[in-house]
Scaffold this motif. Structure first.
Motif, PDB file in Angstrom:
ATOM      1  N   ALA A   1       0.831  -1.207   0.000  1.00 18.47           N
ATOM      2  CA  ALA A   1       0.000   0.000   0.000  1.00 18.47           C
ATOM      3  C   ALA A   1       0.868   1.260   0.000  1.00 18.47           C
ATOM      4  O   ALA A   1       0.580   2.220  -0.728  1.00 18.47           O
ATOM      5  CB  ALA A   1      -0.917  -0.015   1.220  1.00 18.47           C
ATOM      6  N   ALA A   2       1.946   1.255   0.797  1.00 23.37           N
ATOM      7  CA  ALA A   2       2.834   2.422   0.860  1.00 23.37           C
ATOM      8  C   ALA A   2       3.537   2.646  -0.476  1.00 23.37           C
ATOM      9  O   ALA A   2       3.628   3.777  -0.959  1.00 23.37           O
ATOM     10  CB  ALA A   2       3.854   2.231   1.978  1.00 23.37           C
ATOM     11  N   PHE A   3       4.025   1.538  -1.091  1.00 21.24           N
ATOM     12  CA  PHE A   3       4.683   1.644  -2.404  1.00 21.24           C
ATOM     13  C   PHE A   3       3.718   2.228  -3.436  1.00 21.24           C
ATOM     14  O   PHE A   3       4.075   3.098  -4.220  1.00 21.24           O
ATOM     15  CB  PHE A   3       5.155   0.265  -2.885  1.00 21.24           C
ATOM     16  CG  PHE A   3       6.518  -0.109  -2.387  1.00 21.24           C
ATOM     17  CD1 PHE A   3       7.611   0.734  -2.594  1.00 21.24           C
ATOM     18  CD2 PHE A   3       6.736  -1.304  -1.713  1.00 21.24           C
ATOM     19  CE1 PHE A   3       8.881   0.386  -2.134  1.00 21.24           C
ATOM     20  CE2 PHE A   3       7.991  -1.656  -1.248  1.00 21.24           C
ATOM     21  CZ  PHE A   3       9.068  -0.815  -1.458  1.00 21.24           C
ATOM     22  N   THR A   4       2.486   1.730  -3.395  1.00 27.67           N
ATOM     23  CA  THR A   4       1.476   2.197  -4.349  1.00 27.67           C
ATOM     24  C   THR A   4       1.255   3.699  -4.198  1.00 27.67           C
ATOM     25  O   THR A   4       1.230   4.441  -5.174  1.00 27.67           O
ATOM     26  CB  THR A   4       0.148   1.461  -4.119  1.00 27.67           C
ATOM     27  OG1 THR A   4       0.414   0.068  -4.152  1.00 27.67           O
ATOM     28  CG2 THR A   4      -0.886   1.803  -5.167  1.00 27.67           C
ATOM     29  N   LEU A   5       1.126   4.106  -2.945  1.00 28.15           N
ATOM     30  CA  LEU A   5       0.880   5.515  -2.649  1.00 28.15           C
ATOM     31  C   LEU A   5       2.047   6.387  -3.121  1.00 28.15           C
ATOM     32  O   LEU A   5       1.855   7.380  -3.835  1.00 28.15           O
ATOM     33  CB  LEU A   5       0.676   5.673  -1.139  1.00 28.15           C
ATOM     34  CG  LEU A   5       0.177   7.024  -0.667  1.00 28.15           C
ATOM     35  CD1 LEU A   5      -1.284   7.195  -1.047  1.00 28.15           C
ATOM     36  CD2 LEU A   5       0.334   7.128   0.852  1.00 28.15           C
ATOM     37  N   ILE A   6       3.264   5.967  -2.760  1.00 27.06           N
ATOM     38  CA  ILE A   6       4.454   6.774  -3.095  1.00 27.06           C
ATOM     39  C   ILE A   6       4.667   6.822  -4.611  1.00 27.06           C
ATOM     40  O   ILE A   6       4.807   7.898  -5.200  1.00 27.06           O
ATOM     41  CB  ILE A   6       5.714   6.202  -2.382  1.00 27.06           C
ATOM     42  CG1 ILE A   6       5.564   6.377  -0.867  1.00 27.06           C
ATOM     43  CG2 ILE A   6       6.990   6.890  -2.881  1.00 27.06           C
ATOM     44  CD1 ILE A   6       6.515   5.534  -0.041  1.00 27.06           C
ATOM     45  N   PHE A   7       4.660   5.617  -5.247  1.00 26.85           N
ATOM     46  CA  PHE A   7       4.970   5.588  -6.680  1.00 26.85           C
ATOM     47  C   PHE A   7       3.857   6.153  -7.565  1.00 26.85           C
ATOM     48  O   PHE A   7       4.118   6.636  -8.652  1.00 26.85           O
ATOM     49  CB  PHE A   7       5.368   4.179  -7.110  1.00 26.85           C
ATOM     50  CG  PHE A   7       6.716   3.777  -6.570  1.00 26.85           C
ATOM     51  CD1 PHE A   7       7.852   4.502  -6.887  1.00 26.85           C
ATOM     52  CD2 PHE A   7       6.847   2.688  -5.720  1.00 26.85           C
ATOM     53  CE1 PHE A   7       9.093   4.149  -6.369  1.00 26.85           C
ATOM     54  CE2 PHE A   7       8.080   2.324  -5.205  1.00 26.85           C
ATOM     55  CZ  PHE A   7       9.207   3.061  -5.524  1.00 26.85           C
ATOM     56  N   SER A   8       2.626   6.090  -7.080  1.00 31.45           N
ATOM     57  CA  SER A   8       1.551   6.695  -7.879  1.00 31.45           C
ATOM     58  C   SER A   8       1.691   8.223  -7.876  1.00 31.45           C
ATOM     59  O   SER A   8       1.297   8.899  -8.810  1.00 31.45           O
ATOM     60  CB  SER A   8       0.183   6.280  -7.370  1.00 31.45           C
ATOM     61  OG  SER A   8       0.003   6.763  -6.079  1.00 31.45           O
ATOM     62  N   MET A   9       2.301   8.739  -6.796  1.00 33.13           N
ATOM     63  CA  MET A   9       2.537  10.188  -6.728  1.00 33.13           C
ATOM     64  C   MET A   9       3.736  10.578  -7.588  1.00 33.13           C
ATOM     65  O   MET A   9       3.763  11.621  -8.204  1.00 33.13           O
ATOM     66  CB  MET A   9       2.761  10.612  -5.270  1.00 33.13           C
ATOM     67  CG  MET A   9       1.468  10.603  -4.471  1.00 33.13           C
ATOM     68  SD  MET A   9       1.582  11.372  -2.868  1.00 33.13           S
ATOM     69  CE  MET A   9       2.601  10.276  -1.962  1.00 33.13           C
ATOM     70  N   LEU A  10       4.747   9.679  -7.635  1.00 30.44           N
ATOM     71  CA  LEU A  10       5.940   9.961  -8.434  1.00 30.44           C
ATOM     72  C   LEU A  10       5.643   9.828  -9.934  1.00 30.44           C
ATOM     73  O   LEU A  10       6.143  10.592 -10.747  1.00 30.44           O
ATOM     74  CB  LEU A  10       7.089   9.027  -8.051  1.00 30.44           C
ATOM     75  CG  LEU A  10       7.678   9.233  -6.650  1.00 30.44           C
ATOM     76  CD1 LEU A  10       8.744   8.204  -6.371  1.00 30.44           C
ATOM     77  CD2 LEU A  10       8.249  10.636  -6.486  1.00 30.44           C
ATOM     78  N   GLY A  11       4.883   8.768 -10.263  1.00 23.88           N
ATOM     79  CA  GLY A  11       4.379   8.643 -11.614  1.00 23.88           C
ATOM     80  C   GLY A  11       5.287   8.071 -12.683  1.00 23.88           C
ATOM     81  O   GLY A  11       5.126   8.379 -13.856  1.00 23.88           O
TER      82      GLY A  11
END
Lengths: 209, 88
Positions: free
Chosen positions: A115-125
């Motif tokens: 969940a944390a990876f998803t959140l961080i990487f979805s913001m980085l794009g």
């Protein structure tokens, strides 16, 4: 074992062997029985959080409400500690309890990390990372590893109810994901998983009453 | 180990890392007095270790099977199986 004289008598070989088998199995039963209250607790939390996130997401149309999920392990851990206090007078631990504890702890770490990876990487794009940790696929990933963890516990505890519940959660949750789509409706996957977990806890409690 | 209660205590402890007095009492259905006597006997034989302490303000007795106890328990089960098999 009705009275003192009865308990102190010597037994036949067959009686002794039966007693040993029965007593060894009783530890596993006791640990399974005790786990039922945690199934009910986490099932209730999962159901409540999923409905809360669903409502907030639907009303505000902001999927950022999914961040509320990070509060669930903290609240759950504190409540589980509180629930565990009742067991202080009667304490028992063995390999089975350690394995089941390890399975759920590993699940918690995996779930929070994904969940944390998803959140961080979805913001980085970044595109490749977006594909790997896509928000859209997160619910499906989580419900699958949740079902797997539940099933593994059923195997460790040699309990069919828990094993079957694990399959129902994982596969059923995935089916709901494909039927309901990627919007806030996907929160119903976790409502389903929570209800199955609570039902499992109640069934196990009844089995070993 | 021949008595029913002593064997029940040994079997229970063989399946767990440790168990407290309340758990053993709950599982065996024995009276506190009788359970204490049998725990002392097993402890004197070196089959189990007994640790008395506190959990919070509550007194707590924790029992563990010793390596000697595990060995004796295994040998006892083996002997029982052999005896039963010979009788068939």
């Amino acid at each position: 074992m009705e009275n003192t004289n009865e308990q102190n008598r010597e037994m036949t070989a067959q009686e002794s062997l039966s007693l040993i088998t029965e007593t060894l199995n009783s530890s596993r039963r006791e640990i399974t029985r005790r786990s039922s209250k945690y199934y009910i607790l986490w099932g209730a939390l999962l159901t409540l959080f999923s409905l809360l996130v669903y409502l907030l997401w639907k009303l505000t149309e902001k999927e950022a409400w999914c961040c509320l999920w990070f509060a669930m392990p903290v609240i759950g851990y504190l409540l589980a500690r509180l629930l565990g206090r009742k067991d202080t007078a009667v304490h028992v631990q063995n390999d089975v309890s350690r394995i089941t504890h390890g399975i759920w702890t590993s699940f918690g770490i995996f779930a929070c990390a994904v969940a944390a990876f998803t959140l961080i990487f979805s913001m980085l794009g970044t595109n490749i990372i977006r594909t790997l940790f896509s928000v859209a696929g997160l619910s499906a990933e989580l419900v699958l590893i949740f079902g797997l963890a539940e099933c593994a516990c059923g195997v460790a505890l040699k309990n069919w109810t828990i094993k079957v519940a694990g399959f129902i959660t994982g596969i059923g949750g995935l089916a709901i994901y494909y039927i309901l789509g990627l919007g806030y409706e996907q929160m119903f996957i976790f409502t389903f998983a929570g209800l199955v977990l609570m039902a499992t806890g109640l069934l196990v409690k009844r089995q070993y009453r | 180990m021949h008595s029913e209660l002593r064997l029940a205590i040994m079997s229970l402890l063989a399946g767990v890392d440790e168990a407290d007095f309340t758990y053993l009492k709950e599982q065996t259905g024995a009276t506190s007095g009788n359970l204490s006597v049998q725990i002392d006997k097993l402890s004197e034989a070196g089959y189990i270790s007994v640790e008395k302490g506190f959990r919070g303000k509550m007194p707590r007795t924790v029992c563990r099977i010793t390596p000697q106890g595990t060995e004796a328990f295994r040998a006892y089960v083996k002997a029982l199986r052999k005896y039963i098999a010979a009788g068939k």
